[in-house]
Motif scaffolding. Structure first.
Motif, PDB file in Angstrom:
ATOM      1  N   HIS A 199      34.515  42.142  40.528  1.00 53.66           N
ATOM      2  CA  HIS A 199      34.623  40.866  41.259  1.00 53.66           C
ATOM      3  C   HIS A 199      34.376  41.139  42.747  1.00 53.66           C
ATOM      4  CE1 HIS A 199      39.296  41.663  41.506  1.00 53.66           C
ATOM      5  NE2 HIS A 199      38.586  42.704  41.879  1.00 53.66           N
ATOM      6  N   SER A 241      36.419  40.352  45.009  1.00 57.97           N
ATOM      7  CA  SER A 241      37.714  40.418  45.710  1.00 57.97           C
ATOM      8  C   SER A 241      37.890  41.722  46.487  1.00 57.97           C
ATOM      9  CB  SER A 241      38.861  40.232  44.716  1.00 57.97           C
ATOM     10  OG  SER A 241      38.782  38.963  44.127  1.00 57.97           O
ATOM     11  N   GLN A 248      29.390  36.103  42.301  1.00 58.25           N
ATOM     12  CA  GLN A 248      30.574  35.356  42.734  1.00 58.25           C
ATOM     13  C   GLN A 248      30.504  35.111  44.230  1.00 58.25           C
ATOM     14  OE1 GLN A 248      34.109  37.668  41.841  1.00 58.25           O
ATOM     15  NE2 GLN A 248      34.370  36.618  39.882  1.00 58.25           N
TER      16      GLN A 248
HETATM   17  N1  PHE Z   1      38.628  37.718  41.580  1.00 61.08           N
HETATM   18  C1  PHE Z   1      39.067  36.675  40.703  1.00 61.08           C
HETATM   19  C2  PHE Z   1      38.203  36.706  39.429  1.00 61.08           C
HETATM   20  O1  PHE Z   1      37.189  37.357  39.409  1.00 61.08           O
HETATM   21  C3  PHE Z   1      38.959  35.315  41.322  1.00 61.08           C
HETATM   22  C4  PHE Z   1      39.891  35.110  42.488  1.00 61.08           C
HETATM   23  C5  PHE Z   1      39.485  35.412  43.771  1.00 61.08           C
HETATM   24  C6  PHE Z   1      41.157  34.601  42.310  1.00 61.08           C
HETATM   25  C7  PHE Z   1      40.328  35.212  44.835  1.00 61.08           C
HETATM   26  C8  PHE Z   1      42.024  34.395  43.365  1.00 61.08           C
HETATM   27  C9  PHE Z   1      41.591  34.695  44.633  1.00 61.08           C
HETATM   28  O2  PHE Z   1      38.529  36.091  38.451  1.00 61.08           O
END
Ligand code: PHE
Length: 350
Positions: free
Chosen positions: A183, A185, A223
């Motif tokens: 992700h 993040s 994303q």
């Molecule tokens: N990284 C999470 C996912 O891939 C999404 C997310 C990002 C949730 C930031 C909360 C805050 O599902």
């Protein structure tokens, strides 16, 4: 005397050619100068009456004059043939017809959505952050409060790289420290380590999971992460920013709701649901659109941000998912197959 006559002859040839406009006229005139009975030929025959010692000079002048006259005729012929070509082209080309279409290429639908998302967040002060697609386990999981036993860390879900020791001895199984990020993040952590709050970033990019490809899953997808850290940030700010964003993207008449959820790095965590009045089959239905939450103080503490002073929110949404909803696309695989019939529908630039 001969020389003067020759000059007159050359000048006559040049003048005579001026009025020639067809190939047959050209032939006739040519014969009168260069043909067996032409004036130049006749002139050449006069060599017999030229005194012996003058003959070389006579011959030289004659050849020069002949060369000039031949050049005149040659260039006139080229000119006549060019005119003929232009005329025949003119008969088959209709200059009033529209030009044939040229294909100028265009942006991929995912690039277009990404750019739209960026421009919406730019309006409210977000900047774009980028980081590598190859990530360490620490940035992708540990720093995001994601424990060792979390399913995302499973070999079934994540594409790990072998460690350097494993390159040497492939049979040795050991937990890896490098992976393809699952992700975006991880960009939260990279940003928090680089910049001091207050900060607002979005981080669009490619992610990878060990997913079996079907109509809604791809092992390789995109994303957009969002991170907002400031003083006194609350869920109200989170909802306000996401409502603004979704209104810009899906129109002013949407409804949104936050539904409690769980992510290891946000507390509380939510799924954002969206209802759009005109979205084809999905009109007026609640659709899950993205994950979000308040940045967990644990995460802030880990990267050295004082969570008593600073609070923040984060969100993540799938670019494929948003593009599919916006355009009624029913299969994620269309994005990666490079089929012009699909792509050309999006080719006009935004
Ligand atoms: N990284 C999470 C996912 O891939 C999404 C997310 C990002 C949730 C930031 C909360 C805050 O599902």
């Amino acid at each position: 005397m001969e020389n003067q006559n020759l000059q007159v002859l050359v000048a006559d040839a040049e003048t005579a050619l001026k009025s020639v406009s067809t190939k047959s006229q050209w032939e006739q005139i040519k014969a009168t100068f260069l043909g067996p009975n032409g004036s130049l030929t006749q002139f050449a025959k006069g060599i017999g009456s030229v005194p012996k010692e003058e003959r070389p000079a006579f011959g030289k002048s004659l050849n020069q004059a002949k060369g000039k006259v031949e050049t005149f005729f040659k260039s006139k012929l080229t000119h006549l043939e060019d005119l003929e070509d232009i005329k025949s082209l003119g008969e088959c080309i209709d200059p009033t017809l529209p030009a044939s279409p040229t294909f100028s290429g265009g942006l991929h639908p995912l690039t277009k959505t990404k750019r739209r998302i960026i421009s919406i967040f730019r309006k409210i002060g977000f900047t774009v952050a980028e980081a590598s697609e190859v990530e360490t386990e620490w940035f992708c999981f540990d720093a995001l409060n994601t424990p060792d036993d979390h399913p995302a860390r499973d070999e079934q879900d994540t594409l790990f790289f072998p460690s350097s020791s494993e390159w040497a001895n492939v049979s040795r199984k050991k937990k890896e420290s490098y992976l393809l990020r699952t992700h975006t993040s991880s960009v939260q952590i990279r940003t928090l380590l680089k910049e001091k709050p207050p900060l607002r970033i979005i981080a669009p990019g490619r992610c990878f999971r060990r997913d079996t490809v079907d109509a809604t899953h791809s092992a390789n997808f995109h994303q957009t992460e969002g991170l907002f850290v400031d003083q006194n940030v609350t869920v109200k700010d989170l909802k306000g920013v996401l409502d603004y964003f979704l209104r810009e993207l899906f129109g002013g008449k949407i409804e949104t709701r936050l539904r409690p959820s769980f992510f290891p790095f946000t507390e509380p965590s939510f799924e954002v649901d969206l209802k759009v009045p005109d979205l084809g089959k999905l009109s007026n239905k609640w659709i899950e659109i993205m994950g979000c939450g308040m940045v967990d103080p644990e995460v802030l503490g880990l990267v050295g941000v004082d969570s008593d002073e600073w609070t923040g929110f984060a969100f993540g949404l799938g670019i494929e998912r948003v593009t599919m909803l916006l355009h009624g696309i029913d299969d994620i695989r269309h994005f990666y197959q490079n089929d012009q019939r699909f792509l050309s529908q999006f080719s006009s630039q935004v």
